[in-house]
Design an enzyme around this catalytic site. Sequence first.
Site, PDB file in Angstrom:
ATOM      1  N   LYS A 186       0.839  -1.205   0.000  1.00 37.98           N
ATOM      2  CA  LYS A 186       0.000   0.000   0.000  1.00 37.98           C
ATOM      3  C   LYS A 186       0.875   1.256   0.000  1.00 37.98           C
ATOM      4  O   LYS A 186       0.597   2.224  -0.707  1.00 37.98           O
ATOM      5  CB  LYS A 186      -0.943  -0.015   1.217  1.00 37.98           C
ATOM      6  CG  LYS A 186      -2.100  -0.989   1.013  1.00 37.98           C
ATOM      7  CD  LYS A 186      -2.860  -1.323   2.273  1.00 37.98           C
ATOM      8  CE  LYS A 186      -3.821  -2.493   1.983  1.00 37.98           C
ATOM      9  NZ  LYS A 186      -4.477  -3.033   3.149  1.00 37.98           N
ATOM     10  N   GLN A 232      -4.982  -1.789   9.275  1.00 40.75           N
ATOM     11  CA  GLN A 232      -4.777  -3.110   8.673  1.00 40.75           C
ATOM     12  C   GLN A 232      -5.368  -4.200   9.574  1.00 40.75           C
ATOM     13  O   GLN A 232      -5.033  -4.283  10.753  1.00 40.75           O
ATOM     14  CB  GLN A 232      -3.265  -3.346   8.461  1.00 40.75           C
ATOM     15  CG  GLN A 232      -2.942  -4.614   7.726  1.00 40.75           C
ATOM     16  CD  GLN A 232      -3.475  -4.630   6.284  1.00 40.75           C
ATOM     17  OE1 GLN A 232      -3.368  -3.663   5.546  1.00 40.75           O
ATOM     18  NE2 GLN A 232      -4.077  -5.744   5.898  1.00 40.75           N
ATOM     19  N   ASP A 290     -11.641   2.187   3.347  1.00 40.00           N
ATOM     20  CA  ASP A 290     -11.913   0.755   3.192  1.00 40.00           C
ATOM     21  C   ASP A 290     -13.416   0.505   3.074  1.00 40.00           C
ATOM     22  O   ASP A 290     -13.849  -0.583   2.704  1.00 40.00           O
ATOM     23  CB  ASP A 290     -11.416  -0.004   4.439  1.00 40.00           C
ATOM     24  CG  ASP A 290     -10.106  -0.724   4.177  1.00 40.00           C
ATOM     25  OD1 ASP A 290      -9.812  -0.997   3.005  1.00 40.00           O
ATOM     26  OD2 ASP A 290      -9.405  -1.025   5.157  1.00 40.00           O
TER      27      ASP A 290
END
Length: 285
Positions: free
Chosen positions: A52, A96, A119
């Site tokens: 990322k 994460q 997300d």
Amino acid sequence: MSRIIDGKLVSAKVRANVAKETEELKEKGVSVGLAVVIVGNDPASRVYVNNKKKACAEVGFISREYALPEETTQQELLDLVNELNNDKEINGILVQLPLPKHLDEKQVIEAISPLKDVDAFNAVNVGKIMIGDYDFLPCTPAGVMEMLKEYDIDPKSKNCVVIGRSNIVGKPMAMLLLHKHGTVTICHSRTVNLKEICAKADILVAAIGKAKFVTADMVKEGAVVIDVGMNRDENGKLCGDVDFENVKDKAEAITPVPGGVGPMTIAMLMKNTLKAAKLQNGIEE
Ligand code: NAP
């Protein structure tokens, strides 16, 4: 011969567009920033976070990594999320997952401002997807839809079957196919007659987490097969949920693993972060 849906190609196109728009924003004095929070030492999470960061650098984003020790408390993590919610340089926040067992993932996700929840896991954003009025889509299902669009595969009036009902893949995937007027069936571990249901699918999406689970007898001749799975086979080689070698000649189009859905997920994260920056700066799409 089936078409191989090339996620590397489509994701490169998405990232190139994001990079171009990021450059244009910079010329207007607007930067795009993503904060990635990782807690503990999970090796797979480390790889995802590094990828990322690399993608952020490529498209010209500011990226900040917060690598917290395994023993981080819930309050410390919530304090950091809150700080990032109020940080003007940061447009998107990604925590994460999975988090270490002692931390409450749900509470952390809910603490992220919906405007920075790139997300799209926060309940506000999930609800918006349900009613079809959303700013962000969860990256993996959004990546699948982008690939379908790129290959002129229209779910409208098609029989779409999604295997898997997780909050991050299966459920939103089904909803996005529904928004595009597919007739959608969701299957899971308690589905009876799974093989028969799958064999009727015009578009079959596998998001199960079991190596080579979808065999040729589960696939209709001429179907589109999308493989979200990321597993290791008996030789430790990366493979999907679909028995690619035996399914590929039966399918009209199919995604490989690696090189299919995987690269799309990060590309869509970049797209969401750019969109967050635009929304937060009052810039029209
Ligand atoms: P998950 O939360 O474990 O969900 C798996 C789903 O598969 C569940 O709904 C489960 O049903 C269903 N399932 C399990 N065994 C089944 C069976 N025998 N028959 C029918 N359904 C069955 O997994 P996930 O997070 O959705 O991820 C799925 C896969 O996608 C994994 O391989 C993951 O690594 C991969 N993934 C890839 C990306 C990417 O970027 N490419 C992103 C996210 C995930 P129940 O609900 O009944 O248990």
